[in-house]
Scaffold this active site. Structure first.
Site, PDB file in Angstrom:
ATOM      1  N   ASP A   1       0.871  -1.178   0.000  1.00  0.00           N
ATOM      2  CA  ASP A   1       0.000   0.000   0.000  1.00  0.00           C
ATOM      3  C   ASP A   1       0.912   1.233   0.000  1.00  0.00           C
ATOM      4  OD1 ASP A   1      -2.237   1.597   0.157  1.00  0.00           O
ATOM      5  OD2 ASP A   1      -2.618   1.230   2.263  1.00  0.00           O
TER       6      ASP A   1
ATOM      7  N   THR B   1       6.913   0.555   5.268  1.00  0.00           N
ATOM      8  CA  THR B   1       7.623  -0.465   6.047  1.00  0.00           C
ATOM      9  C   THR B   1       8.537  -1.273   5.132  1.00  0.00           C
ATOM     10  OG1 THR B   1       5.648  -0.633   7.415  1.00  0.00           O
ATOM     11  CG2 THR B   1       7.315  -2.342   7.712  1.00  0.00           C
ATOM     12  N   LEU B   2       7.987  -1.657   4.004  1.00  0.00           N
ATOM     13  CA  LEU B   2       8.739  -2.511   3.090  1.00  0.00           C
ATOM     14  C   LEU B   2      10.001  -1.839   2.563  1.00  0.00           C
ATOM     15  CD1 LEU B   2       8.640  -5.281   1.851  1.00  0.00           C
ATOM     16  CD2 LEU B   2       7.434  -4.295  -0.102  1.00  0.00           C
TER      17      LEU B   2
ATOM     18  N   LYS C   1      -1.497  -1.850  -4.386  1.00  0.00           N
ATOM     19  CA  LYS C   1      -2.418  -0.704  -4.419  1.00  0.00           C
ATOM     20  C   LYS C   1      -1.563   0.524  -4.712  1.00  0.00           C
ATOM     21  CE  LYS C   1      -4.728  -1.667  -0.271  1.00  0.00           C
ATOM     22  NZ  LYS C   1      -5.710  -1.394   0.814  1.00  0.00           N
TER      23      LYS C   1
HETATM   24  P1  IMP Z   1       2.064  -0.422   3.737  1.00  0.00           P
HETATM   25  O1  IMP Z   1       3.239  -0.326   4.697  1.00  0.00           O
HETATM   26  O2  IMP Z   1       1.170   0.771   3.800  1.00  0.00           O
HETATM   27  O3  IMP Z   1       2.467  -0.767   2.340  1.00  0.00           O
HETATM   28  O4  IMP Z   1       1.160  -1.568   4.307  1.00  0.00           O
HETATM   29  C1  IMP Z   1       1.463  -2.878   4.058  1.00  0.00           C
HETATM   30  C2  IMP Z   1       0.829  -3.777   5.076  1.00  0.00           C
HETATM   31  O5  IMP Z   1      -0.413  -3.259   5.565  1.00  0.00           O
HETATM   32  C3  IMP Z   1       0.523  -5.075   4.374  1.00  0.00           C
HETATM   33  O6  IMP Z   1       1.599  -5.978   4.503  1.00  0.00           O
HETATM   34  C4  IMP Z   1      -0.723  -5.521   5.071  1.00  0.00           C
HETATM   35  O7  IMP Z   1      -0.394  -6.304   6.174  1.00  0.00           O
HETATM   36  C5  IMP Z   1      -1.399  -4.254   5.543  1.00  0.00           C
HETATM   37  N1  IMP Z   1      -2.480  -3.875   4.602  1.00  0.00           N
HETATM   38  C6  IMP Z   1      -2.454  -2.905   3.660  1.00  0.00           C
HETATM   39  N2  IMP Z   1      -3.611  -2.851   2.979  1.00  0.00           N
HETATM   40  C7  IMP Z   1      -4.393  -3.835   3.515  1.00  0.00           C
HETATM   41  C8  IMP Z   1      -5.723  -4.298   3.219  1.00  0.00           C
HETATM   42  O8  IMP Z   1      -6.443  -3.814   2.327  1.00  0.00           O
HETATM   43  N3  IMP Z   1      -6.175  -5.340   3.978  1.00  0.00           N
HETATM   44  C9  IMP Z   1      -5.434  -5.926   4.966  1.00  0.00           C
HETATM   45  N4  IMP Z   1      -4.186  -5.532   5.257  1.00  0.00           N
HETATM   46  C10 IMP Z   1      -3.676  -4.485   4.544  1.00  0.00           C
END
Ligand code: IMP
Ligand code: MG
Length: 194
Positions: free
Chosen positions: A109, A113-114, A137
């Site tokens: 998303d 973190t990644l 996303k």
């Molecule tokens: P980011 O750090 O914003 O990219 O978030 C990544 C993490 O958030 C993913 O590994 C998921 O565990 C969680 N996440 C992001 N979007 C969703 C969603 O639509 N449903 C459930 N978990 C999500």
């Protein structure tokens, strides 16, 4: 009515479509890593577990599987980390220097973190570092994050989804499809009953 059904707005990706795509990704990875014997799949816990296990069974080059859990402080909300202060909750157990690493994620998303996790892994001097995500996303990407995704299962709109590893309040990771969350039903379940 099954317990998850009240939270399900619609099925976004059904089981057959998911499995076909995971098989395709496995074949692609098998071709790309042909001849390599020190591939390590790095499953990002917890959401990546179901995808990693299925994907692994479609990869026909010898590989290890390892697990990494990371979290960010100051989480902005349910869908996104919203911070770059990352803590490793569970570190890898295998040596990664000089080996071929493939990160396996459930969804990207914001990517905050990644991107920190990837920098940490790069610092350990692997032979290569690639990224495979089931869902992307792109609309959610934080402006300062620039992640190159090598393998994407599906690009999806900025909706909150669950199933196939992704949780809804830690539950329903076991569902064999990806569903869109009915946010109204979720809110109702959180508000005290009258
Ligand atoms: P980011 O750090 O914003 O990219 O978030 C990544 C993490 O958030 C993913 O590994 C998921 O565990 C969680 N996440 C992001 N979007 C969703 C969603 O639509 N449903 C459930 N978990 C999500
Ligand atoms: Mg997660």
């Amino acid at each position: 009515m099954l317990p998850y059904e009240r939270f399900l707005q619609e099925i976004l990706i059904d089981e057959k479509t998911l499995q076909n795509r995971v098989a395709e990704l496995g074949q692609q990875i098998t071709q790309d890593y042909d001849g390599i014997d020190d591939l390590v799949l790095i499953c990002i816990l917890k959401g990546g577990v179901v995808f990693t296990v299925d994907l692994s069974r479609y990869i026909n080059v010898p590989h290890e599987v390892d697990f990494l859990a990371a979290s960010s402080y100051g989480k902005g909300g349910r869908e996104s980390s919203g911070a770059v202060d990352v803590r490793i909750e569970k570190d890898l157990t295998s040596m990664v220097a000089g080996r071929h690493l493939l990160i396996v994620e459930d969804i990207i998303d914001s990517g905050l973190t990644l991107s920190v996790v990837m920098d940490m892994l790069k610092a350990k001097k692997p032979a290569s570092l690639k990224l495979c995500t089931l869902l992307d996303k792109p609309e959610g990407r934080a402006p300062d994050v620039n992640i190159q995704v090598d393998y994407t299962g599906f690009t999806i709109p900025k909706k909150f989804v669950f199933g196939y590893g992704l949780d809804l309040d830690e539950k329903f990771r076991n569902l064999p499809f990806i569903g869109v969350v009915n946010l109204e039903a979720l809110r109702e379940s959180h508000s005290p009953s009258t």
